[in-house]
Design a protein around this motif. Sequence first.
Motif, PDB file in Angstrom:
ATOM      1  N   TYR A 229       0.839  -1.215   0.000  1.00 49.35           N
ATOM      2  CA  TYR A 229       0.000   0.000   0.000  1.00 49.35           C
ATOM      3  C   TYR A 229       0.867   1.255   0.000  1.00 49.35           C
ATOM      4  O   TYR A 229       2.076   1.197   0.204  1.00 49.35           O
ATOM      5  N   LYS A 230       0.176   2.404  -0.245  1.00 48.06           N
ATOM      6  CA  LYS A 230       0.802   3.719  -0.117  1.00 48.06           C
ATOM      7  C   LYS A 230      -0.087   4.555   0.801  1.00 48.06           C
ATOM      8  O   LYS A 230      -1.303   4.476   0.689  1.00 48.06           O
ATOM      9  N   PRO A 231       0.522   5.283   1.704  1.00 45.32           N
ATOM     10  CA  PRO A 231      -0.329   6.178   2.521  1.00 45.32           C
ATOM     11  C   PRO A 231      -1.095   7.140   1.617  1.00 45.32           C
ATOM     12  O   PRO A 231      -0.593   7.551   0.576  1.00 45.32           O
ATOM     13  N   LYS A 232      -2.357   7.487   2.005  1.00 45.98           N
ATOM     14  CA  LYS A 232      -3.169   8.371   1.171  1.00 45.98           C
ATOM     15  C   LYS A 232      -2.610   9.800   1.163  1.00 45.98           C
ATOM     16  O   LYS A 232      -2.667  10.494   0.171  1.00 45.98           O
ATOM     17  N   MET A 239       0.945   2.319  10.418  1.00 46.92           N
ATOM     18  CA  MET A 239      -0.154   1.380  10.590  1.00 46.92           C
ATOM     19  C   MET A 239       0.138   0.619  11.877  1.00 46.92           C
ATOM     20  O   MET A 239       1.278   0.233  12.152  1.00 46.92           O
ATOM     21  N   GLU A 259       6.312   3.537  -0.814  1.00 44.52           N
ATOM     22  CA  GLU A 259       5.548   2.308  -0.995  1.00 44.52           C
ATOM     23  C   GLU A 259       5.894   1.337   0.122  1.00 44.52           C
ATOM     24  O   GLU A 259       7.066   1.107   0.411  1.00 44.52           O
ATOM     25  N   ARG A 282      -7.896   4.419   4.797  1.00 47.47           N
ATOM     26  CA  ARG A 282      -6.635   4.960   5.271  1.00 47.47           C
ATOM     27  C   ARG A 282      -5.522   4.966   4.235  1.00 47.47           C
ATOM     28  O   ARG A 282      -4.686   5.857   4.262  1.00 47.47           O
ATOM     29  N   VAL A 283      -5.503   3.960   3.399  1.00 47.66           N
ATOM     30  CA  VAL A 283      -4.374   3.858   2.458  1.00 47.66           C
ATOM     31  C   VAL A 283      -4.859   3.555   1.046  1.00 47.66           C
ATOM     32  O   VAL A 283      -6.017   3.227   0.821  1.00 47.66           O
ATOM     33  N   GLU A 284      -3.893   3.704   0.114  1.00 45.98           N
ATOM     34  CA  GLU A 284      -4.162   3.332  -1.272  1.00 45.98           C
ATOM     35  C   GLU A 284      -3.674   1.886  -1.429  1.00 45.98           C
ATOM     36  O   GLU A 284      -2.470   1.631  -1.337  1.00 45.98           O
TER      37      GLU A 284
END
Lengths: 312, 436
Positions: A229-232, A239, A259, A282-284
Motif C-alpha cells: 500500500y501507499k499512505p493516502k 499502521m 511504498e 486509510r491507504v491506497e
Amino acid sequence: MLEIKNIVKQYSSHLALHDVSISVPKGCIFGLLGPNGAGKTSLIRIINQITAPDSGEIFFDGEPLKPKHIERIGYLPEERGLYKKMKIGEQMLYLAQLKGLKKSDATTKIRYWFEKLEMQSWWDKKVEDLSKGMQQKVQFVATVLHEPDLIILDEPFSGFDPVNAQIIQKEILELNQKGATIIYSTHRMESVEELCDYIALINKSENILDGAVSAIKRSYKNQTFLIAYKPKFAGYFTMESNDLFDIVEQQVVHHEHDEREMTIRIADQTSLNDLLSYLIQRVEIQQVKEIVPSMHDIFIDKVTQIRTTPAF
Amino acid sequence: MNKIPLIIQREYFSRVKKKSFLLTTFLVPLFFIGMYVGVFYLTKKSFDDSHAIVHIVDEQGTVANRLKSNKNLTFTTSSVALQKEIEDLKKEEDNTNILVVSKDFFETRRVELLSSGKPNITTQNEVKDQLRDIIRNAEYERLGLDGENIKKIDDTILITAKELGEDGDAKESHTEVAMGIAMALSVLVYLSLFLYGAQVMRGIIEEKTSRIVEVIISSVKPFQLMMGKIIGIGLVGLTQFLLWLVLTFALTSAATTLIFDQQDISSQAAAQSLQGGQGQAAAQGMDFLNALQSINVAELLVCFFLFFLGGYFLYSALFAAVGSAVDSETEATQFTMPITMPLLLTYILSFGVLVNDPNGTIATWLSFIPFTSPIAMLVRVPFGVPTWQIVVSLLILIAGFLFTTWVAGRIYKTGILMYGKKASFKELIKWFNYKS
C-alpha cells in the motif's frame, strides 16, 4: 484405485510401517512424501508384492491385491538398473514380456516410445554404452511400456538433467491424462505442488498427513495476508495492530514513493470485507495476497514438529 | 502366468550366444583332438625316422652274414678300416651306426654300437634281438638241439581275472581302466559343478549390483527368477557337454580317416609286430579295448548326466544364496569356501580311498550323502554298483537339492534387496527366518 488398510511391516530390528492406511483415488497423481528412511520404499514394495505385509490389506480396483494385478502396475524403483551387456531393444522386449506383453505387441510399443522420445538409434546399443541420463530414459520407457493402470515412480527425476526432467514430467502428465493413476514418491517438495492432486506424508513409519493437496493447503492457511500500500496523504503515517488484525511484519519497499508492505494475521471474526473497508479509508491498496503455506513448509513443519515432541 | 520359461530363455541364450561360450565349446574338443593327432603324428614320425643304417665291422667273421636287413634296419658290411669308418660316421646323418663285433663275441657277448646321434633305442633293441637269436642258435647247435622245433613250443598262458557279480554271473574285471575312468569323471564333475555354480552366483551378483533385480521381481517372484537362472545355466552346461561329446566324436573320426588311412595303420601294426618285444604291447592294447567294452558306456553316460544335474542343482542353489547375500565376488569367497568343502573333500578322496576301495565303507557312505554323492557315486560306477544303490542315492540327491533350493530361495528373496549390507552367516539365518 488403491485402498491401503492398516498395513504393518516389522523387520527384525525396526518397525518399517505402523498401521498405515492410504487411499489413492483413480486417475490422480498421488504424492507419497516423507524423509529418507520413513518407510516409503517398504510401502511401495508391498504394493508391488515384492514383500508381504505382516498385517493389513490392500485393494486394487476394489479387489484384494493378487499376483495377477502385477501386470497392471508399472514400477520404477529408486534403486534401478539394466543388464549392462544386453542390447537395449532386447532388454525392453524381455522386460515387457515379463509384464505379460506378447512379443509382437511389445515390439510395436517399443518402436512407438523410441520414436516419441527420439531414441530410435538405441535399439542395438548396449546399456553400458549409454550415458546415465539415457539409461534413465530407457528405464522410464520400460516402466510404462505395458500401459499400466497404476504407475509407481520412486524418485523418477533423479539422474536427469533439467531438459530431460522436463520431457519426462510432460510424459507423466500425458499418461495421467490418458487415465493412468500415478503414485509419485519423493522427498523433494518442489515438484509436488506442480504435479500432485493428492499426497500422503509418511514419517517414522506412520502416515501423518494425507488428503487432497488443495484441502491440506486450505487447512494450513492461517489468515495471513500480504498487503502492499501507499499512505493516502503525504507525511508521517504508521499502521498499527488493532482489533481487526495483528501486524506480523512491515517495511518500506520504496522510500521515494513511500511504498510499503506489511504481513498481517487477521482475527478470527474479521472478514476480508471488514479488512478492505478499514484499509480503503486509510491507504491506497496496491495488492492484497493471501499467504498460503507451500507443501515444503508444511512438510518441514510436520516432520520437525514430530521430531521435537518426544515420542511416547 | 508362469514366466519361468521366459527367464530360462534369456539366461540360456544370453550365454550361449556369447563369444566365450563358442570359443570354449569348440576349442576344448579341438584341444583334445590336437593332442590325439599330435601323439599319432609323433609316433608315425618316429617310425619313419627310425630307419637306421648299420655298418658292420665284423672282427669275429661269421656274425655279419647272419644279420638280416628289414624295414627298419639296413645292414652293410664294410671293408674299410675301423678308424676310417669312425671318421666317416661323423659326417653322416642321424641314425647311422657302426656295429663293432669283437673277435671273442661268442664268449664275451660284447658288441659296440657307435652312433652318429644319440643311439636309438629301437635300433639297439633290434640289433640286440637279432644277436640274441644268433647266440641262441649257436648254443642249440653246440648242445645238439633242434632249434626249429624248440621255436615251435607254445608256452603262452592267458589269465583272465573275473569278478563274481551278485547275480552269480562272472564278468571280466579291468581294474586299471575303471580307475582311470573314475578319476576322469571325478575331475570333470568337480570342475563343472564349480564352473556352472559360479556362473549362477556371478549372474545373481550382476543383477544385484546393476540394480535391475528390483525391476524384475516387481514382475516375477524372486523364486521364479532364481529357478529360471539355475535351470537356464544348467541347460547351458548340458549343451556344452553334448556339443563336446558330438564334436570330439566327429572330429576324432574325421581326423583318423583323413590323416591316417587304413593302409598306414596296418603297416604300422605290421612293423610293430615285427619287433619281437612289442608283441606284448599289442596284446595289452587289445586288452584295453576289451576293458572299454566291458564297461557299460550307456550306464556311465546316464549316471553322469543324472548325477551332474543333481549335484548342479544342489550346489547352484547354494551358490545362488551366496550371490544374493554379497555385493561382489571377492566378498563371496568367505561363503563359497565352507559350502564347497564337502565337494573338495570328495574330490581329493576320489584319487585315493575311493578308487582303491570303491565298495568300502567310506566310499559307500559318501555316495549316499547328497553333498558328496555326485562325485563319490560317479567314481564308483565304473567299478560296478548295484542298481538299487544308484537309485537310492539319486533319490536322496533329489531330496537334497529340493532342500537346498528351499533354503536358498528364502535367503535369496531377502538378500537381493539388501544393498551394501555386509552379510554374515548370522545375518543369513535371520534372512532365512523372515516371513514371506
